[in-house]
Design an enzyme around this catalytic site. Structure first.
Site, PDB file in Angstrom:
ATOM      1  N   ARG A   1       0.866  -1.186   0.000  1.00  0.00           N
ATOM      2  CA  ARG A   1       0.000   0.000   0.000  1.00  0.00           C
ATOM      3  C   ARG A   1       0.896   1.227   0.000  1.00  0.00           C
ATOM      4  O   ARG A   1       1.838   1.292   0.802  1.00  0.00           O
ATOM      5  CB  ARG A   1      -0.880  -0.020   1.254  1.00  0.00           C
ATOM      6  CG  ARG A   1      -1.934   1.065   1.254  1.00  0.00           C
ATOM      7  CD  ARG A   1      -2.699   1.091   2.558  1.00  0.00           C
ATOM      8  NE  ARG A   1      -2.082   2.005   3.517  1.00  0.00           N
ATOM      9  CZ  ARG A   1      -2.705   2.474   4.599  1.00  0.00           C
ATOM     10  NH1 ARG A   1      -3.935   2.104   4.870  1.00  0.00           N
ATOM     11  NH2 ARG A   1      -2.090   3.295   5.413  1.00  0.00           N
TER      12      ARG A   1
ATOM     13  N   TYR B   1      -3.561  11.364   5.684  1.00  0.00           N
ATOM     14  CA  TYR B   1      -3.766   9.995   6.148  1.00  0.00           C
ATOM     15  C   TYR B   1      -2.647   9.080   5.647  1.00  0.00           C
ATOM     16  O   TYR B   1      -2.287   9.113   4.471  1.00  0.00           O
ATOM     17  CB  TYR B   1      -5.124   9.435   5.680  1.00  0.00           C
ATOM     18  CG  TYR B   1      -5.174   7.960   5.985  1.00  0.00           C
ATOM     19  CD1 TYR B   1      -5.388   7.538   7.290  1.00  0.00           C
ATOM     20  CD2 TYR B   1      -4.875   7.015   5.022  1.00  0.00           C
ATOM     21  CE1 TYR B   1      -5.324   6.205   7.624  1.00  0.00           C
ATOM     22  CE2 TYR B   1      -4.814   5.673   5.337  1.00  0.00           C
ATOM     23  CZ  TYR B   1      -5.035   5.272   6.642  1.00  0.00           C
ATOM     24  OH  TYR B   1      -4.939   3.956   6.969  1.00  0.00           O
TER      25      TYR B   1
ATOM     26  N   ASP C   1      -5.164   3.765   0.039  1.00  0.00           N
ATOM     27  CA  ASP C   1      -6.324   4.024   0.908  1.00  0.00           C
ATOM     28  C   ASP C   1      -6.681   5.512   0.842  1.00  0.00           C
ATOM     29  O   ASP C   1      -5.877   6.366   1.225  1.00  0.00           O
ATOM     30  CB  ASP C   1      -5.967   3.629   2.352  1.00  0.00           C
ATOM     31  CG  ASP C   1      -7.173   3.585   3.270  1.00  0.00           C
ATOM     32  OD1 ASP C   1      -8.247   4.082   2.861  1.00  0.00           O
ATOM     33  OD2 ASP C   1      -7.043   3.053   4.386  1.00  0.00           O
TER      34      ASP C   1
ATOM     35  N   HIS D   1      -9.271   6.705   2.450  1.00  0.00           N
ATOM     36  CA  HIS D   1      -9.774   6.954   3.806  1.00  0.00           C
ATOM     37  C   HIS D   1     -10.991   7.880   3.818  1.00  0.00           C
ATOM     38  O   HIS D   1     -11.036   8.880   4.557  1.00  0.00           O
ATOM     39  CB  HIS D   1      -8.661   7.480   4.722  1.00  0.00           C
ATOM     40  CG  HIS D   1      -8.644   6.784   6.050  1.00  0.00           C
ATOM     41  ND1 HIS D   1      -9.142   7.357   7.173  1.00  0.00           N
ATOM     42  CD2 HIS D   1      -8.223   5.557   6.411  1.00  0.00           C
ATOM     43  CE1 HIS D   1      -9.017   6.520   8.188  1.00  0.00           C
ATOM     44  NE2 HIS D   1      -8.469   5.405   7.747  1.00  0.00           N
TER      45      HIS D   1
ATOM     46  N   GLU E   1      -8.998   1.979  -1.907  1.00  0.00           N
ATOM     47  CA  GLU E   1      -9.789   1.644  -0.705  1.00  0.00           C
ATOM     48  C   GLU E   1     -10.578   2.851  -0.197  1.00  0.00           C
ATOM     49  O   GLU E   1     -10.050   3.971  -0.171  1.00  0.00           O
ATOM     50  CB  GLU E   1      -8.827   1.156   0.382  1.00  0.00           C
ATOM     51  CG  GLU E   1      -9.517   0.839   1.696  1.00  0.00           C
ATOM     52  CD  GLU E   1      -8.525   0.528   2.801  1.00  0.00           C
ATOM     53  OE1 GLU E   1      -7.349   0.243   2.510  1.00  0.00           O
ATOM     54  OE2 GLU E   1      -8.944   0.590   3.972  1.00  0.00           O
TER      55      GLU E   1
ATOM     56  N   GLU F   1     -13.772  -1.404   6.223  1.00  0.00           N
ATOM     57  CA  GLU F   1     -13.169  -1.701   7.527  1.00  0.00           C
ATOM     58  C   GLU F   1     -14.040  -1.199   8.682  1.00  0.00           C
ATOM     59  O   GLU F   1     -13.847  -1.620   9.813  1.00  0.00           O
ATOM     60  CB  GLU F   1     -11.748  -1.133   7.616  1.00  0.00           C
ATOM     61  CG  GLU F   1     -11.691   0.370   7.590  1.00  0.00           C
ATOM     62  CD  GLU F   1     -10.272   0.908   7.463  1.00  0.00           C
ATOM     63  OE1 GLU F   1      -9.434   0.264   6.839  1.00  0.00           O
ATOM     64  OE2 GLU F   1     -10.030   2.002   7.995  1.00  0.00           O
TER      65      GLU F   1
ATOM     66  N   ARG G   1     -13.528  -5.235   3.084  1.00  0.00           N
ATOM     67  CA  ARG G   1     -12.540  -5.007   4.138  1.00  0.00           C
ATOM     68  C   ARG G   1     -13.052  -5.365   5.532  1.00  0.00           C
ATOM     69  O   ARG G   1     -12.312  -5.246   6.514  1.00  0.00           O
ATOM     70  CB  ARG G   1     -12.143  -3.524   4.134  1.00  0.00           C
ATOM     71  CG  ARG G   1     -11.540  -3.070   2.842  1.00  0.00           C
ATOM     72  CD  ARG G   1     -10.058  -3.243   2.808  1.00  0.00           C
ATOM     73  NE  ARG G   1      -9.405  -2.419   3.783  1.00  0.00           N
ATOM     74  CZ  ARG G   1      -8.368  -2.812   4.526  1.00  0.00           C
ATOM     75  NH1 ARG G   1      -7.892  -4.036   4.425  1.00  0.00           N
ATOM     76  NH2 ARG G   1      -7.805  -1.985   5.386  1.00  0.00           N
TER      77      ARG G   1
ATOM     78  N   GLU H   1      -4.377  -7.498   4.925  1.00  0.00           N
ATOM     79  CA  GLU H   1      -3.508  -6.383   5.324  1.00  0.00           C
ATOM     80  C   GLU H   1      -2.560  -6.823   6.441  1.00  0.00           C
ATOM     81  O   GLU H   1      -2.956  -7.564   7.345  1.00  0.00           O
ATOM     82  CB  GLU H   1      -4.376  -5.214   5.813  1.00  0.00           C
ATOM     83  CG  GLU H   1      -3.575  -3.989   6.224  1.00  0.00           C
ATOM     84  CD  GLU H   1      -4.463  -2.811   6.618  1.00  0.00           C
ATOM     85  OE1 GLU H   1      -5.672  -3.027   6.865  1.00  0.00           O
ATOM     86  OE2 GLU H   1      -3.952  -1.682   6.678  1.00  0.00           O
TER      87      GLU H   1
ATOM     88  N   TRP I   1     -12.250  11.934   8.426  1.00  0.00           N
ATOM     89  CA  TRP I   1     -10.826  11.639   8.630  1.00  0.00           C
ATOM     90  C   TRP I   1     -10.470  10.324   7.934  1.00  0.00           C
ATOM     91  O   TRP I   1     -11.195   9.417   7.846  1.00  0.00           O
ATOM     92  CB  TRP I   1     -10.470  11.522  10.119  1.00  0.00           C
ATOM     93  CG  TRP I   1      -9.015  11.163  10.238  1.00  0.00           C
ATOM     94  CD1 TRP I   1      -7.950  11.973  10.006  1.00  0.00           C
ATOM     95  CD2 TRP I   1      -8.476   9.871  10.550  1.00  0.00           C
ATOM     96  NE1 TRP I   1      -6.782  11.271  10.157  1.00  0.00           N
ATOM     97  CE2 TRP I   1      -7.075   9.980  10.483  1.00  0.00           C
ATOM     98  CE3 TRP I   1      -9.061   8.626  10.852  1.00  0.00           C
ATOM     99  CZ2 TRP I   1      -6.216   8.901  10.723  1.00  0.00           C
ATOM    100  CZ3 TRP I   1      -8.225   7.557  11.103  1.00  0.00           C
ATOM    101  CH2 TRP I   1      -6.811   7.703  11.036  1.00  0.00           C
TER     102      TRP I   1
HETATM  103  O1  KDG Z   1      -8.477   2.671  13.702  1.00  0.00           O
HETATM  104  C1  KDG Z   1      -8.499   3.102  12.382  1.00  0.00           C
HETATM  105  C2  KDG Z   1      -7.419   2.402  11.573  1.00  0.00           C
HETATM  106  O2  KDG Z   1      -7.499   1.030  11.725  1.00  0.00           O
HETATM  107  C3  KDG Z   1      -7.528   2.739  10.114  1.00  0.00           C
HETATM  108  O3  KDG Z   1      -7.337   4.121   9.968  1.00  0.00           O
HETATM  109  C4  KDG Z   1      -6.488   1.978   9.330  1.00  0.00           C
HETATM  110  O4  KDG Z   1      -7.549   2.620   7.289  1.00  0.00           O
HETATM  111  C5  KDG Z   1      -6.827   1.864   7.885  1.00  0.00           C
HETATM  112  C6  KDG Z   1      -6.243   0.736   7.135  1.00  0.00           C
HETATM  113  O5  KDG Z   1      -6.614   0.588   5.983  1.00  0.00           O
HETATM  114  O6  KDG Z   1      -5.444   0.003   7.707  1.00  0.00           O
HETATM  115 MG    MG Z   2      -8.294   1.716   5.508  1.00  0.00          MG
END
Ligand code: KDG
Ligand code: MG
Length: 403
Positions: free
Chosen positions: A147, A159, A211, A213, A237, A263, A284, A340, A403
């Protein structure tokens, strides 16, 4: 066999991790991960006040019945706190069942579908060149998938980019949430050049992941997906938050870049439309936040009908117990995509001795009975809870953003 006691252990060997330990009258015990980053104490209270008292005296082999009891019996369904608590109990019970059977957990799920589990690591850099150096380090360690995240000129933090070069990204370092600044325009203008540079340097064989995010709108995500098509990403992602699942239809219509999401999902209903309408490629959702092995198995089986593969979350706010359980699951699940991997601190690895092993870009879960992860309670007690929060994000004009 009966559950005779259960307790919650909180430790911070680098970051806060919450564990449930369930003991039986026959001396066999199981452990499950109950960590919810930045909200750890809510899960501790949910388990101690509402779950553990109902477990005492129950037969630990009745995993499905206990799952239904905790899910339906609460009346208040779903949500991260409840589903993380249920997941922790569920994983601990699977651990007990596999230990009693004398088998590694993957055997109880149906046996191995593959010999080894491909993982992706995280390369992060303040700029593109330093990110490329980190990619090289991952390639040297054997990773087949990486990644990539880099700093964006004009934004002080973003991020996935660690403050110290070469260190894992760890944003949860403050007793009150830090405030970050975000510019979608600057990000969209810069980030495609990162993937161009990685392809130029490392060729076509390396799997590249990224990612976003949750920071874009659907039409912006469509633009990004389209812009990066020449670099053949393994996945993009969490391009947008997904309270509205049909928004992914817009992204899908604009790009062939594979999409991964979930996630933050806790249940099938969080992703049913995404899966059923084939709006995503990788899911995820992870064992510790989506109701445990029992529930994630239901989601993964459903996803298999719609060509959606797994790509479980594996950041370091998921404890080694989740990593161990995930690797058993990944070894079995027919529609596996990737896992991951973010290395835990050395201290964390010592608190949670484990059977899983990394070799040349792949993990194996180990052959010990159960999920193969234990907890050293004496060592865990040396690292007390430290308040820590994830950051919040604001646009340059001060508006709160994702975020
Ligand atoms: O607690 C939040 C994290 O696990 C996250 O920000 C990590 O986005 C993430 C990732 O893809 O590992
Ligand atoms: Mg993530």
């Amino acid at each position: 066999m009966k559950i005779c006691s259960a307790k919650v252990i909180v430790t911070c060997p680098g970051r806060n991790l919450v564990t449930i330990k369930i003991e039986t009258d026959e001396g066999v015990y199981g452990i499950g991960d109950a960590t919810l980053n930045g909200r750890e104490k809510s899960v501790v209270a949910y388990l101690e006040d509402h779950v553990i008292p109902t477990l005492i005296g129950k037969d630990p082999h009745r995993i499905e019945d206990i799952w239904q009891y905790l899910y339906r019996g609460a009346y208040w369904r779903r949500g991260p706190v409840g589903m993380t608590s249920i997941a922790a109990v569920d994983v601990a019970l699977w651990d007990i069942k596999a230990k009693v059977a004398g088998m590694p957990l993957y055997q109880l799920l149906g046996g191995k579908s593959r010999d080894k589990v491909m993982v992706y690591g995280h390369a992060t850099g303040l700029d593109i060149d330093s990110c490329l150096e980190e990619v090289q380090k991952h390639v040297d360690r054997g990773y087949k998938a990486v990644r990539v995240q880099c700093g964006i000129p004009g934004i002080p933090t973003t991020y996935g980019v660690s403050k110290t070069p070469g260190q894992p990204y760890e944003p949860a370092d403050s007793s009150l949430p830090a405030e970050h600044v975000w510019s979608t325009e600057k990000y969209l203008n810069h980030v495609p050049s990162l993937f161009a540079a990685v392809r130029k340097e490392f060729g076509e064989d390396l799997h590249i992941l990224h990612d976003v995010h949750h920071r874009l709108t659907p039409i912006q995500a469509g633009r990004l997906g389209k812009d990066v098509e020449p670099y053949h990403l393994f996945w993009l992602e969490d391009c947008t938050p997904v309270e509205n699942q049909s928004s992914y239809e817009w992204i899908r219509q604009h790009t062939t870049t594979p999409l991964a999401i979930g996630e933050v999902f806790n249940s099938l209903s969080d992703c049913q439309e995404l899966i059923q309408r084939q709006l995503i490629d990788y899911l995820r959702a992870t064992i510790s936040h989506a109701g445990g092995i029992t529930n994630v198995r239901r989601i993964a089986d459903f996803a298999a009908n719609f060509h959606v593969k797994t790509g479980f979350h594996g950041a370091t706010d998921l404890s080694p117990i989740t990593m161990g359980a995930a690797l058993h699951f990944d070894s079995w699940v027919p529609n596996f995509g990737i896992q991951e991997h973010m290395p835990h601190t050395e201290e964390t690895d010592l608190v949670f001795p484990h059977a899983y092993q990394f070799n040349d870009g792949f993990f194996t879960p180990g052959e010990v009975p159960g999920h193969g992860v234990d907890i050293d309670e004496v060592l865990a007690a040396k690292y007390p809870y430290q308040p820590a929060y994830l950051p919040v994000n604001r646009l340059e004009d001060g508006t709160i953003w994702n975020w």
